[in-house]
Design a protein around this motif. Structure first.
Motif, PDB file in Angstrom:
ATOM      1  N   SER A  78       0.836  -1.202   0.000  1.00 50.99           N
ATOM      2  CA  SER A  78       0.000   0.000   0.000  1.00 50.99           C
ATOM      3  C   SER A  78       0.865   1.244   0.000  1.00 50.99           C
ATOM      4  O   SER A  78       2.025   1.212   0.417  1.00 50.99           O
ATOM      5  CB  SER A  78      -0.904   0.020   1.235  1.00 50.99           C
ATOM      6  OG  SER A  78      -0.134   0.122   2.424  1.00 50.99           O
ATOM      7  N   ALA A  79       0.288   2.340  -0.471  1.00 49.60           N
ATOM      8  CA  ALA A  79       1.028   3.602  -0.495  1.00 49.60           C
ATOM      9  C   ALA A  79       1.384   4.064   0.908  1.00 49.60           C
ATOM     10  O   ALA A  79       2.435   4.670   1.131  1.00 49.60           O
ATOM     11  CB  ALA A  79       0.206   4.670  -1.210  1.00 49.60           C
ATOM     12  N   SER A  80       0.522   3.776   1.864  1.00 52.62           N
ATOM     13  CA  SER A  80       0.785   4.187   3.246  1.00 52.62           C
ATOM     14  C   SER A  80       1.797   3.294   3.945  1.00 52.62           C
ATOM     15  O   SER A  80       2.351   3.664   4.982  1.00 52.62           O
ATOM     16  CB  SER A  80      -0.510   4.161   4.046  1.00 52.62           C
ATOM     17  OG  SER A  80      -0.966   2.818   4.202  1.00 52.62           O
ATOM     18  N   LEU A 105     -11.194   3.493   5.968  1.00 47.46           N
ATOM     19  CA  LEU A 105     -10.247   4.553   5.661  1.00 47.46           C
ATOM     20  C   LEU A 105      -9.030   3.991   4.955  1.00 47.46           C
ATOM     21  O   LEU A 105      -8.505   2.936   5.329  1.00 47.46           O
ATOM     22  CB  LEU A 105      -9.821   5.275   6.943  1.00 47.46           C
ATOM     23  CG  LEU A 105     -10.928   5.983   7.727  1.00 47.46           C
ATOM     24  CD1 LEU A 105     -10.356   6.574   9.018  1.00 47.46           C
ATOM     25  CD2 LEU A 105     -11.580   7.071   6.886  1.00 47.46           C
ATOM     26  N   GLY A 106      -8.569   4.700   3.947  1.00 51.29           N
ATOM     27  CA  GLY A 106      -7.374   4.298   3.219  1.00 51.29           C
ATOM     28  C   GLY A 106      -6.668   5.513   2.666  1.00 51.29           C
ATOM     29  O   GLY A 106      -6.731   6.598   3.238  1.00 51.29           O
ATOM     30  N   GLY A 107      -5.991   5.327   1.546  1.00 52.33           N
ATOM     31  CA  GLY A 107      -5.229   6.412   0.947  1.00 52.33           C
ATOM     32  C   GLY A 107      -3.814   6.466   1.463  1.00 52.33           C
ATOM     33  O   GLY A 107      -3.428   5.717   2.372  1.00 52.33           O
ATOM     34  N   PRO A 108      -3.004   7.352   0.914  1.00 52.98           N
ATOM     35  CA  PRO A 108      -1.587   7.435   1.309  1.00 52.98           C
ATOM     36  C   PRO A 108      -1.375   7.699   2.790  1.00 52.98           C
ATOM     37  O   PRO A 108      -0.335   7.319   3.345  1.00 52.98           O
ATOM     38  CB  PRO A 108      -1.050   8.601   0.452  1.00 52.98           C
ATOM     39  CG  PRO A 108      -1.975   8.674  -0.714  1.00 52.98           C
ATOM     40  CD  PRO A 108      -3.319   8.288  -0.187  1.00 52.98           C
ATOM     41  N   HIS A 109      -2.336   8.357   3.438  1.00 47.72           N
ATOM     42  CA  HIS A 109      -2.190   8.695   4.851  1.00 47.72           C
ATOM     43  C   HIS A 109      -3.285   8.063   5.705  1.00 47.72           C
ATOM     44  O   HIS A 109      -3.481   8.464   6.866  1.00 47.72           O
ATOM     45  CB  HIS A 109      -2.186  10.213   5.028  1.00 47.72           C
ATOM     46  CG  HIS A 109      -1.175  10.924   4.174  1.00 47.72           C
ATOM     47  ND1 HIS A 109       0.182  10.817   4.393  1.00 47.72           N
ATOM     48  CD2 HIS A 109      -1.340  11.709   3.067  1.00 47.72           C
ATOM     49  CE1 HIS A 109       0.835  11.531   3.470  1.00 47.72           C
ATOM     50  NE2 HIS A 109      -0.064  12.071   2.664  1.00 47.72           N
ATOM     51  N   ALA A 175      -4.186   2.699  -2.629  1.00 50.05           N
ATOM     52  CA  ALA A 175      -3.768   3.983  -3.204  1.00 50.05           C
ATOM     53  C   ALA A 175      -2.430   3.964  -3.937  1.00 50.05           C
ATOM     54  O   ALA A 175      -1.712   4.969  -3.952  1.00 50.05           O
ATOM     55  CB  ALA A 175      -3.749   5.055  -2.107  1.00 50.05           C
ATOM     56  N   ASN A 176      -2.084   2.853  -4.553  1.00 48.62           N
ATOM     57  CA  ASN A 176      -0.876   2.844  -5.376  1.00 48.62           C
ATOM     58  C   ASN A 176      -1.096   3.681  -6.633  1.00 48.62           C
ATOM     59  O   ASN A 176      -2.206   3.715  -7.191  1.00 48.62           O
ATOM     60  CB  ASN A 176      -0.511   1.415  -5.754  1.00 48.62           C
ATOM     61  CG  ASN A 176       0.031   0.638  -4.571  1.00 48.62           C
ATOM     62  OD1 ASN A 176       1.156   0.850  -4.140  1.00 48.62           O
ATOM     63  ND2 ASN A 176      -0.789  -0.270  -4.040  1.00 48.62           N
ATOM     64  N   ALA A 181       3.831   0.607  -9.453  1.00 38.89           N
ATOM     65  CA  ALA A 181       4.137   0.863  -8.044  1.00 38.89           C
ATOM     66  C   ALA A 181       3.933  -0.401  -7.215  1.00 38.89           C
ATOM     67  O   ALA A 181       4.706  -0.683  -6.277  1.00 38.89           O
ATOM     68  CB  ALA A 181       3.263   1.992  -7.515  1.00 38.89           C
ATOM     69  N   VAL A 182       2.897  -1.175  -7.529  1.00 40.44           N
ATOM     70  CA  VAL A 182       2.661  -2.431  -6.820  1.00 40.44           C
ATOM     71  C   VAL A 182       3.791  -3.405  -7.095  1.00 40.44           C
ATOM     72  O   VAL A 182       4.328  -4.050  -6.181  1.00 40.44           O
ATOM     73  CB  VAL A 182       1.305  -3.044  -7.237  1.00 40.44           C
ATOM     74  CG1 VAL A 182       1.091  -4.379  -6.540  1.00 40.44           C
ATOM     75  CG2 VAL A 182       0.163  -2.079  -6.933  1.00 40.44           C
ATOM     76  N   VAL A 183       4.156  -3.523  -8.364  1.00 43.23           N
ATOM     77  CA  VAL A 183       5.232  -4.447  -8.748  1.00 43.23           C
ATOM     78  C   VAL A 183       6.542  -4.050  -8.076  1.00 43.23           C
ATOM     79  O   VAL A 183       7.293  -4.905  -7.577  1.00 43.23           O
ATOM     80  CB  VAL A 183       5.378  -4.483 -10.281  1.00 43.23           C
ATOM     81  CG1 VAL A 183       6.607  -5.293 -10.684  1.00 43.23           C
ATOM     82  CG2 VAL A 183       4.120  -5.052 -10.921  1.00 43.23           C
ATOM     83  N   ALA A 184       6.827  -2.760  -8.020  1.00 47.07           N
ATOM     84  CA  ALA A 184       8.055  -2.292  -7.374  1.00 47.07           C
ATOM     85  C   ALA A 184       8.045  -2.638  -5.892  1.00 47.07           C
ATOM     86  O   ALA A 184       9.090  -3.020  -5.324  1.00 47.07           O
ATOM     87  CB  ALA A 184       8.206  -0.789  -7.576  1.00 47.07           C
ATOM     88  N   ALA A 185       6.867  -2.529  -5.255  1.00 46.99           N
ATOM     89  CA  ALA A 185       6.776  -2.861  -3.833  1.00 46.99           C
ATOM     90  C   ALA A 185       7.054  -4.344  -3.603  1.00 46.99           C
ATOM     91  O   ALA A 185       7.717  -4.715  -2.619  1.00 46.99           O
ATOM     92  CB  ALA A 185       5.397  -2.487  -3.300  1.00 46.99           C
ATOM     93  N   VAL A 186       6.569  -5.197  -4.487  1.00 46.31           N
ATOM     94  CA  VAL A 186       6.848  -6.634  -4.364  1.00 46.31           C
ATOM     95  C   VAL A 186       8.325  -6.904  -4.625  1.00 46.31           C
ATOM     96  O   VAL A 186       8.977  -7.652  -3.881  1.00 46.31           O
ATOM     97  CB  VAL A 186       5.975  -7.436  -5.332  1.00 46.31           C
ATOM     98  CG1 VAL A 186       6.333  -8.920  -5.259  1.00 46.31           C
ATOM     99  CG2 VAL A 186       4.494  -7.247  -5.029  1.00 46.31           C
TER     100      VAL A 186
END
Length: 449
Positions: A78-80, A105-109, A175-176, A181-186
């Motif tokens: 997740s972005a957060s 609730l979600g999102g970057p923050h 919130a990716n 961005a998801v692939v980079a996180a993995v």
């Protein structure tokens, strides 16, 4: 006393014989041992330490599903960096939300509110592909035709794999910024080596395919792990002859099936599916129910914001099909009593109120809807031009203002008692639901909406 063993006593038999006749057979039936689950002795990462209630047997899951299990609990996706799939789909709460918020609730923050109540991920195994003109096997209405199937509340995902991609990219959820961005996180996270082992050494060189592989791993976990389809409710125990309904539950079961009373089974199918599939408690179809607008959803502060289900705002291919506006998919009722909010917008916080709404929606509209200029505004969460789509022909919603509701107060309580038998984790030897979070969650207050 037990009148059957390892056989399924169908709902039509309950209605035909009557509660008193069947009670002698099923009330106080035999016992069923709680499902035993071996301890997980394999190492786990800190990100999945909440996996305590439903550990999988070592070697039981495929390598792809084991990877999906780890990704399901991985907050780095997740972005957060604080939210995982399990944050909203908690295994301790029947893979539904762990709290009583109408929307999560979600999102970057973690400060952005969603617009729909989060559904459970349990019992999605036999979801058919979306179709606008479909017959529902097992339905009491042999002539039924209409939208059916698909994943999510508006059926826009064709598979679990596609469904998994939605929260990963939604700005109000994980919130990716995009699939990359998801692939980079993995790639940069704790499961990169396992991901390469499952999907190929060069998997990260092809981001589009790698993103699809993330969804496929999550889907494999949901397909293979027994915790997504345990079938350990009291209802299942009764139907196999290992437990018995109480007198109240039995009355509720009869009302659930009675086409002139609760009529719940017309949409929440309670007979086995094709090939003897377990009872689904849904027809996978869609209906417009006229649920009241929920002012606790931040998006609803804008009077122009409307959630029309099949025709938008998230599903775009049916936006011009006005007859589908306001329709949402019928969910399974399995584990419904573990929920703390109900319907697509979380407008209700009590299962008793949900059943009462069905039978009193049009007979006592002032109890459920707001007033403007001294007049009740029914179906206030739909623009006036779509309010004709609301189902007013099927019992118990076929009665006008001032008419006698299809169920009285005692009958509503009886239906709710039956619905509680659909929670997983039942143990007859313990005298009721097993003492674990998914059946001991708050059942909802009895306050009016």
């Amino acid at each position: 006393m037990r009148c059957f063993s390892n056989t399924w006593l169908g709902p039509r038999a309950v209605v035909a014989l009557g509660a008193a006749a069947v009670a002698a057979c099923v009330v106080g039936g035999g016992s069923v041992a709680a499902a035993s689950r071996p301890a997980d002795t394999t190492p786990v990462d800190a990100a999945i330490r909440q996996w305590v209630r439903y550990p999988s047997t070592p070697g039981h899951l495929s390598a792809q599903a084991e990877l999906g299990k780890r990704l399901f609990f991985d907050t780095t996706l997740s972005a957060s960096k604080r939210m995982s799939c399990a944050s909203c789909h908690s295994p301790a709460h029947a893979y539904g939300p762990p709290n009583g918020r109408a929307v999560q609730l979600g999102g970057p923050h973690l400060d952005r509110a969603g617009t729909r109540a989060v559904p459970s991920l349990r019992y999605l195994d036999h979801t058919p592909l979306f179709s606008l003109d479909a017959f529902t096997p097992g339905s009491e209405d042999a002539e039924y035709e209409g939208p059916r199937g698909g994943f999510t509340r508006d059926g826009r995902a064709a598979s679990r794999q596609q469904q998994a991609a939605i929260p990963l990219l939604d700005r109000n959820e994980m919130a990716n910024a995009g699939p990359q961005a998801v692939v980079a996180a993995v790639r940069d996270g704790p499961h990169a080596a396992a991901f390469r082992q499952v999907f190929g050494a060069d998997v990260f060189a092809h981001p589009a395919q790698a993103f699809a592989d993330v969804g496929e791993a999550l889907a494999a976990f949901q397909r293979e792990d027994p915790s997504f389809h345990p079938y350990t409710s009291k209802f299942d125990a009764v139907m196999s002859g290992h437990a018995g309904f109480t007198a109240q539950e039995l009355r509720g079961y009869a009302l659930f099936n009675d086409p002139r009373k609760g009529n719940c089974a017309s949409c929440h199918i309670d007979v086995p599916g094709p090939g003897g599939r377990p009872v689904p408690f849904t027809d996978f179809a869609y209906a417009a129910l006229g649920v009241p607008r929920n002012p606790s959803i931040p998006a609803n502060r804008d009077p122009h914001h409307v959630d029309l289900g099949l025709c938008g705002p998230y599903r775009r291919d049916l936006q011009e099909q006005a007859r589908y506006c306001g329709m949402f998919k019928t969910p399974t009722l399995r584990n419904v009593a573990t929920r703390r909010v109900f319907f697509h917008n979380g407008a209700f916080r009590s299962l008793t109120d949900v059943v009462a709404f069905y039978v009193q929606r049009d007979t006592e509209p002032g109890k459920w809807y707001p007033r403007a200029h001294g007049k009740v505004i029914p179906y206030d969460d739909l623009p006036p031009r779509y309010r004709g789509n609301v189902d007013r022909t099927d019992a118990p919603m076929d009665r006008g203002k001032g008419a006698m509701p299809a169920l009285d107060t005692r009958e509503i309580a009886d239906v709710v008692a039956f619905l509680r038998t659909l929670d997983d984790g039942y143990s007859a030897t313990a005298g009721g639901p097993a003492t674990h979070p998914d059946t001991n969650a708050v059942r909802g207050a009895t306050t009016a909406p």
